[in-house]
Design a protein around this motif. Structure first.
Motif, PDB file in Angstrom:
ATOM      1  N   VAL A 192       0.795  -1.289  -0.016  1.00  0.00           N
ATOM      2  CA  VAL A 192      -0.201   0.123   0.207  1.00  0.00           C
ATOM      3  C   VAL A 192       1.102   1.421   0.366  1.00  0.00           C
ATOM      4  N   VAL A 193       1.842   1.273   0.472  1.00  0.00           N
ATOM      5  CA  VAL A 193       3.048   2.246   1.017  1.00  0.00           C
ATOM      6  C   VAL A 193       3.142   2.655   0.063  1.00  0.00           C
ATOM      7  N   ILE A 194       3.745   1.951  -1.087  1.00  0.00           N
ATOM      8  CA  ILE A 194       4.769   2.031  -2.232  1.00  0.00           C
ATOM      9  C   ILE A 194       4.195   2.279  -3.762  1.00  0.00           C
ATOM     10  N   PHE A 195       2.987   1.742  -3.635  1.00  0.00           N
ATOM     11  CA  PHE A 195       1.817   1.840  -4.706  1.00  0.00           C
ATOM     12  C   PHE A 195       1.041   3.527  -4.399  1.00  0.00           C
ATOM     13  N   SER A 196       1.208   3.410  -3.011  1.00  0.00           N
ATOM     14  CA  SER A 196       0.600   4.795  -2.727  1.00  0.00           C
ATOM     15  C   SER A 196       1.541   6.212  -3.300  1.00  0.00           C
ATOM     16  N   ALA A 197       3.034   5.963  -3.135  1.00  0.00           N
ATOM     17  CA  ALA A 197       3.991   6.627  -3.338  1.00  0.00           C
ATOM     18  C   ALA A 197       4.159   7.049  -4.592  1.00  0.00           C
ATOM     19  N   LEU A 198       3.940   5.659  -5.723  1.00  0.00           N
ATOM     20  CA  LEU A 198       4.562   5.398  -7.081  1.00  0.00           C
ATOM     21  C   LEU A 198       3.536   6.200  -7.450  1.00  0.00           C
ATOM     22  N   VAL A 199       2.475   6.119  -7.896  1.00  0.00           N
ATOM     23  CA  VAL A 199       0.822   6.385  -8.542  1.00  0.00           C
ATOM     24  C   VAL A 199       0.173   6.837  -7.427  1.00  0.00           C
ATOM     25  N   PRO A 200       0.379   7.673  -6.604  1.00  0.00           N
ATOM     26  CA  PRO A 200      -0.992   7.864  -5.850  1.00  0.00           C
ATOM     27  C   PRO A 200      -2.311   8.404  -6.339  1.00  0.00           C
ATOM     28  N   ASP A 201      -2.516   9.697  -7.783  1.00  0.00           N
ATOM     29  CA  ASP A 201      -3.938   9.534  -8.437  1.00  0.00           C
ATOM     30  C   ASP A 201      -4.763   8.045  -8.039  1.00  0.00           C
ATOM     31  N   LYS A 202      -3.414   7.426  -9.143  1.00  0.00           N
ATOM     32  CA  LYS A 202      -4.681   5.998  -9.806  1.00  0.00           C
ATOM     33  C   LYS A 202      -4.767   5.107  -8.622  1.00  0.00           C
ATOM     34  N   PHE A 203      -3.913   4.659  -7.535  1.00  0.00           N
ATOM     35  CA  PHE A 203      -3.724   3.872  -6.701  1.00  0.00           C
ATOM     36  C   PHE A 203      -4.793   4.036  -5.682  1.00  0.00           C
ATOM     37  N   LEU A 204      -5.115   5.485  -5.341  1.00  0.00           N
ATOM     38  CA  LEU A 204      -5.632   5.785  -4.102  1.00  0.00           C
ATOM     39  C   LEU A 204      -6.719   5.950  -5.265  1.00  0.00           C
ATOM     40  N   SER A 205      -7.237   5.776  -6.012  1.00  0.00           N
ATOM     41  CA  SER A 205      -8.532   6.334  -6.588  1.00  0.00           C
ATOM     42  C   SER A 205      -9.681   5.584  -6.055  1.00  0.00           C
ATOM     43  N   THR A 206     -10.714   6.347  -5.772  1.00  0.00           N
ATOM     44  CA  THR A 206     -12.082   5.161  -5.392  1.00  0.00           C
ATOM     45  C   THR A 206     -12.433   3.800  -6.800  1.00  0.00           C
ATOM     46  N   SER A 207     -12.657   4.000  -7.440  1.00  0.00           N
ATOM     47  CA  SER A 207     -12.427   3.183  -8.580  1.00  0.00           C
ATOM     48  C   SER A 207     -11.799   2.410  -8.718  1.00  0.00           C
ATOM     49  N   ASN A 208     -10.760   2.959  -8.465  1.00  0.00           N
ATOM     50  CA  ASN A 208      -9.238   1.373  -8.049  1.00  0.00           C
ATOM     51  C   ASN A 208      -9.915   0.655  -6.855  1.00  0.00           C
ATOM     52  N   LEU A 209     -10.316   2.076  -6.004  1.00  0.00           N
ATOM     53  CA  LEU A 209     -10.293   0.808  -4.209  1.00  0.00           C
ATOM     54  C   LEU A 209     -11.235   0.324  -4.405  1.00  0.00           C
ATOM     55  N   VAL A 210     -12.377  -0.027  -5.236  1.00  0.00           N
ATOM     56  CA  VAL A 210     -13.561  -0.682  -5.341  1.00  0.00           C
ATOM     57  C   VAL A 210     -13.284  -1.414  -6.343  1.00  0.00           C
ATOM     58  N   ALA A 211     -12.508  -1.636  -6.834  1.00  0.00           N
ATOM     59  CA  ALA A 211     -11.952  -2.709  -7.882  1.00  0.00           C
ATOM     60  C   ALA A 211     -11.116  -3.338  -7.625  1.00  0.00           C
ATOM     61  N   ILE A 212     -10.426  -2.998  -6.552  1.00  0.00           N
ATOM     62  CA  ILE A 212      -9.946  -4.073  -5.698  1.00  0.00           C
ATOM     63  C   ILE A 212     -10.489  -4.351  -4.361  1.00  0.00           C
ATOM     64  N   LEU A 213     -11.107  -4.026  -3.844  1.00  0.00           N
ATOM     65  CA  LEU A 213     -12.503  -5.144  -3.334  1.00  0.00           C
ATOM     66  C   LEU A 213     -13.351  -6.205  -4.192  1.00  0.00           C
ATOM     67  N   LYS A 214     -13.359  -5.437  -5.016  1.00  0.00           N
ATOM     68  CA  LYS A 214     -13.560  -6.982  -5.855  1.00  0.00           C
ATOM     69  C   LYS A 214     -12.557  -8.013  -6.017  1.00  0.00           C
ATOM     70  N   ASN A 215     -11.643  -7.573  -6.940  1.00  0.00           N
ATOM     71  CA  ASN A 215     -10.736  -8.713  -6.878  1.00  0.00           C
ATOM     72  C   ASN A 215     -10.560  -9.195  -5.574  1.00  0.00           C
ATOM     73  N   PHE A 216     -10.266  -8.978  -4.370  1.00  0.00           N
ATOM     74  CA  PHE A 216     -10.303  -9.397  -3.598  1.00  0.00           C
ATOM     75  C   PHE A 216     -11.218 -10.415  -2.997  1.00  0.00           C
ATOM     76  N   ALA A 217     -12.932 -10.162  -3.217  1.00  0.00           N
ATOM     77  CA  ALA A 217     -12.898 -11.159  -3.440  1.00  0.00           C
ATOM     78  C   ALA A 217     -12.786 -12.279  -4.154  1.00  0.00           C
ATOM     79  N   VAL A 218     -12.522 -12.216  -5.128  1.00  0.00           N
ATOM     80  CA  VAL A 218     -13.285 -13.324  -6.366  1.00  0.00           C
ATOM     81  C   VAL A 218     -12.348 -13.986  -6.087  1.00  0.00           C
ATOM     82  N   THR A 219     -10.505 -13.419  -5.441  1.00  0.00           N
ATOM     83  CA  THR A 219      -9.337 -13.900  -5.018  1.00  0.00           C
ATOM     84  C   THR A 219      -9.916 -15.200  -3.968  1.00  0.00           C
TER      85      THR A 219
END
Lengths: 330, 518
Positions: free
Chosen positions: A35-62
């Motif tokens: 979380v720290v690394i990706f937030s630092a490298l691509v903060p606008d993309k990684f921490l965007s709402t749509s990305n966090l929703v996508a993470i949650l979705k993929n987490f559910a599937v995996t």
């Protein structure tokens, strides 16, 4: 005054339990680091709402692919039939929808349970190695799924009537995650609040000792496989909805790796005896974060993503097994 | 050299592990030509360590080694030992089941029978045939190892040890060396008849070899050895030459166990035999038989009574215990629990349901070392730590688990920080207490005890005995199998003496004590 002391005491208890959680689950460190690394490298993309929703979705599937088989891996066996249950279960739902209506979704858990029971009985009674058995089951079920598609003359096995399940009643929380939640709760409950969790670990760490303590080893092995099938069947509903109320019709080995990866990254050794679904959930999160973060990085070719993730996994598995060995000896 | 001169001798060998555990303390033994020398002792007496030094697995801290009267360094590794004529046949895991007999016989020696990268099968089989003929071993060279009976497997292993010595020594072109073959508990996997077969084979081989025979089974040691060394706590406490002195089995028995070591403890328990007449019979055994292990075993076990099955290791006593606990199945006879007949072929879980529990002192056998004490206690007590909100679901209550474990810790005085302490960090005695403690609350009708205090110190023993005696007072019936006569004297109301798988006599506690001189 007294309540102040009590509050302090409670605080220290909570802090201690968090420390213990982190200490025995190295995956927590990985999650924080990612979380720290990706937030630092691509903060606008990684921490965007749509990305966090996508993470949650993929987490559910995996996690839905991995939580069930975790119980079998605790025994020191392995169950990779989740791909087959997921694929052919969906084909059955599609086949039976015209007759059963909305109730046909219940085929998923029932089918999962039956496949798990079959795996367990054959593995225990005929002494067939679990990996060979369950991968053969998956091969057969995957073939049957493609076959159903082909003879029906359709492109996808989609059931649009379930589209209402895709709408989430809670904003920002995707519906696959909501569908996965009860399965997660059930798995954790079985692990920690029933004797099954203890028995599975006992069999995995010292089968002879488990037998001497009066545990019916064969029965509980079959039960673990059945439970694995049932949980995978229930979890497949979340994946089914995630894919737009349809099932996969072609077999993809990287999906197969995904489930095992979540288990191993979470810190349940394939030799069995320790770990459990709680660790698998952490492992699923690690997997999803790596995949998601790499996808967002500029200069990373999305076509090569699977290769990168696969290589990373290999390293992680080797590192994790070494670390675990050290922890066991100490 | 005379025939009485030692061909192999070690003097004042000491070995310490981890700077504290003194495994060997100034041990000296020697082997003459064409003899069988036995080294006997309890588990942990140092037998294995000594043997591993002889074959170069361990290096001693101090000591000297002589071969054919010349001072030599200790072997660097097993290969070095082999080239000096010393070979070992380990107790288990020696046989590779799917190899053919001749393949197994030459395993690791193929190099000497290879020409231009091709294995000379004809030469190998020819040599194997002549060796088998010489040693008097009859078996089909082309059959697989697992097809042979266990005794023949052992014989092939011994033949292999002799053969590898010959081939290794022959390579150096040295003068005649008599192979010294170490046999580590060779009879452990064998039944009684098979043991005799093996011994006849050894007596034949004695003409051209010497053997060091490691065992704790006294009758066979007495029957077949020329000399006996008794090891206890890393020291040689006795040495007998059977050709010139008369020794009884009981004498060696006492030397092995160390009679004085905790005699005081025993004396503190003034035994009070309760009358068992009139009490309920909880277990009846009628003509129980398992071919090759025990025959026609019959007895009645009353509530709160402890019966000891007494006899040398290998007499069938532990097999009887295992048959009662469902680990092995008897062929014939009857087992009745509460006057109800139960199946002979069973599993431990089914016997636990009938109220038969099992406790072994063997470390780690039934303890989950990486689990906290709490879990190790609740594994047999789930009915006590769960609640049932619905009929089909039982939910673990952590508080109940914890308080149960705490209760047992307090009662047995288990020394550990708390119930979450993982069991591997406990001392041997405390491990045992956790193991036995889990049955304390379960209160089975019958408890089968196998070596309940093996490998723990006197103080811990005393505490385990106290727990067991209290359980007995509460009406739990017990079957004891052990190697230690004092244990029988402390725990048992009745002692059944078993030799060669059959009941020899039945003694009361008093008669037994008089007989053993306790």
């Amino acid at each position: 005054m007294k309540s102040e002391v009590e509050r302090l005491k409670i605080g220290s208890v909570i802090a201690a339990s968090i420390w213990r959680l982190v200490k025995v689950n190295p995956a927590v460190w990985a999650i924080v680091a990612l979380v720290v690394i990706f937030s630092a490298l691509v903060p606008d993309k990684f921490l965007s709402t749509s990305n966090l929703v996508a993470i949650l979705k993929n987490f559910a599937v995996t996690s839905m692919l991995a939580v069930g088989p975790t119980f079998v891996i605790l025994l020191g066996s392995i169950d990779v039939s989740y791909m087959g249950i997921w694929m052919f279960g969906g084909a059955l739902v599609w086949l039976l929808y015209p007759y059963l209506g909305l109730a046909s979704i219940a085929i998923y858990p029932i089918f999962g349970l039956l496949v798990g029971l079959f795996n367990g009985v054959v593995h225990v009674k005929a002494k067939v190695p679990s990996f060979i058995l369950t991968i053969a089951v998956t091969a057969v079920l995957a073939f049957l799924t493609t076959y159903v598609r082909n003879i029906s003359g359709v492109l996808t096995l989609i059931v649009p009537a379930y589209n209402f399940l895709r709408e989430s009643p809670i904003p920002y929380i995707p519906s696959p995650f909501l569908l996965a939640l009860p399965v997660i709760v059930l798995a954790l409950f079985i692990m920690f609040f029933t004797k099954l969790g203890t028995y599975f670990c006992a069999i995995g760490s010292n089968e002879e000792g488990a037998k001497l303590a009066g545990i019916n080893v064969e029965k509980y092995k079959i039960l673990a496989f059945t439970l694995s099938g049932l949980l995978t069947g229930l979890g497949s509903i979340a994946i089914f909805v995630h894919l737009g109320c349809q099932t996969r019709v072609d077999f993809d080995p990287s999906e197969l790796v995904r489930g095992l990866a979540a288990i191993v990254l979470g810190g349940t050794p394939l030799a069995g005896g320790m770990g459990g679904p709680h660790r698998t959930l952490l492992g699923a999160l690690v997997y999803v974060l790596i995949f998601n973060g790499l996808f967002l990085l500029p200069g990373v070719d999305p076509n090569h993503l699977k290769l990168y993730v696969g290589t990373l996994l290999l390293g992680a598995v080797i590192a994790a097994s070494r670390a675990l060995k050290g922890a066991l000896i100490a | 050299m005379g025939t009485l001169d030692p061909i192999l001798e070690v003097r004042d060998v000491s070995k310490t592990f981890d700077r504290v555990v003194r495994a060997l303390d100034n041990v000296s033994i020697m082997v003459r030509r064409n003899e069988i020398v036995s080294v006997v002792g309890e588990n942990g007496a140092g037998k294995s360590t000594l043997m591993k030094i002889l074959v170069g697995v361990y290096q001693p801290d101090s000591g000297e080694m002589y071969q054919m009267g010349r001072k030599v360094p200790f072997p660097r590794d097993p290969l070095d030992a082999l080239s000096r004529g010393i070979s070992i046949v380990y107790q288990e895991r020696g046989v590779i089941p799917h190899l053919k007999v001749y393949q197994f016989l030459f395993l690791g020696l193929e190099e000497k029978f290879t020409r231009l990268g091709r294995l000379q099968l004809g030469k190998i089989i020819g040599l194997a045939k002549s060796v088998f003929e010489e040693l008097g071993l009859k078996c089909d060279l082309a059959s697989s190892m697992y097809e042979l009976p266990p005794s023949t497997q052992k014989m092939v292993e011994i033949a292999r040890a002799i053969l590898s010595v010959r081939l290794m020594v022959g390579m150096d072109g040295e003068a005649e060396i008599i192979p010294v073959i170490i046999l580590d508990e060779p009879t452990a996997p064998l039944s009684i008849e098979e043991r005799d077969e093996l011994f006849n084979y050894l007596l034949n081989l004695k003409k051209s070899n010497s053997f060091i025979f490691v065992s704790h089974i006294i009758p066979e040691v007495m029957k077949f050895s020329d000399r006996i060394y008794v090891l206890r706590d890393g020291r040689v406490v006795a040495h007998h030459d059977l050709s010139s002195e008369k020794v009884t089995e009981d004498q060696i028995f006492r030397e092995i166990v160390g009679r004085e070591s905790y005699y005081d403890l025993w004396a503190r328990y003034v035994y009070s035999a309760g009358a068992v007449e009139g009490r309920r019979v909880v277990l009846s055994v009628r003509n129980l038989t398992k071919k090759g292990y025990f025959e026609n075993i019959s007895f009645d076990l009353h509530e709160g009574e402890c019966i000891g099955l007494f006899g040398p290791a290998g007499c069938g006593k532990s097999e009887i215990a295992k048959a009662l606990y469902g680990e092995i199945a008897a062929d014939a006879g009857e087992i009745l629990v509460d006057s109800r007949k139960v199946k002979l072929k069973s599993e431990p879980y089914a016997r636990v349901k009938l109220g038969i529990g099992y406790f072994s002192g063997e470390t780690g056998k039934e303890l989950f070392l990486f689990w906290p004490i709490r879990k190790n206690v609740s594994i047999v007590n789930f009915d006590k730590v769960t609640k049932r909100p619905l009929k089909i679901i039982s939910v673990i209550s952590f508080n109940a688990e914890r308080s149960l474990a705490e209760k047992i810790m307090k009662k047995l005085r288990i020394r550990a920080p708390n119930v979450e302490t993982e069991c591997y960090s406990l001392s041997g005695g405390n491990k045992q207490k956790v193991s036995v403690g889990k049955w304390l609350e379960k209160s089975p009708k019958i408890l089968v005890l196998e070596d309940p205090t093996i490998g723990i110190d006197v103080g811990a023993r005393e505490e385990i005995y106290e727990v067991l005696l209290e359980m007995k007072k509460n009406g739990i019936a017990m079957i004891l199998v052990s190697d230690d006569p004092k244990e029988y004297a402390i725990l048992c109301d009745k002692i059944i003496s078993i030799r060669g798988g059959v009941i020899q006599a039945t003694y009361t506690n008093e008669e037994f004590r008089r007989l053993m001189g306790l």
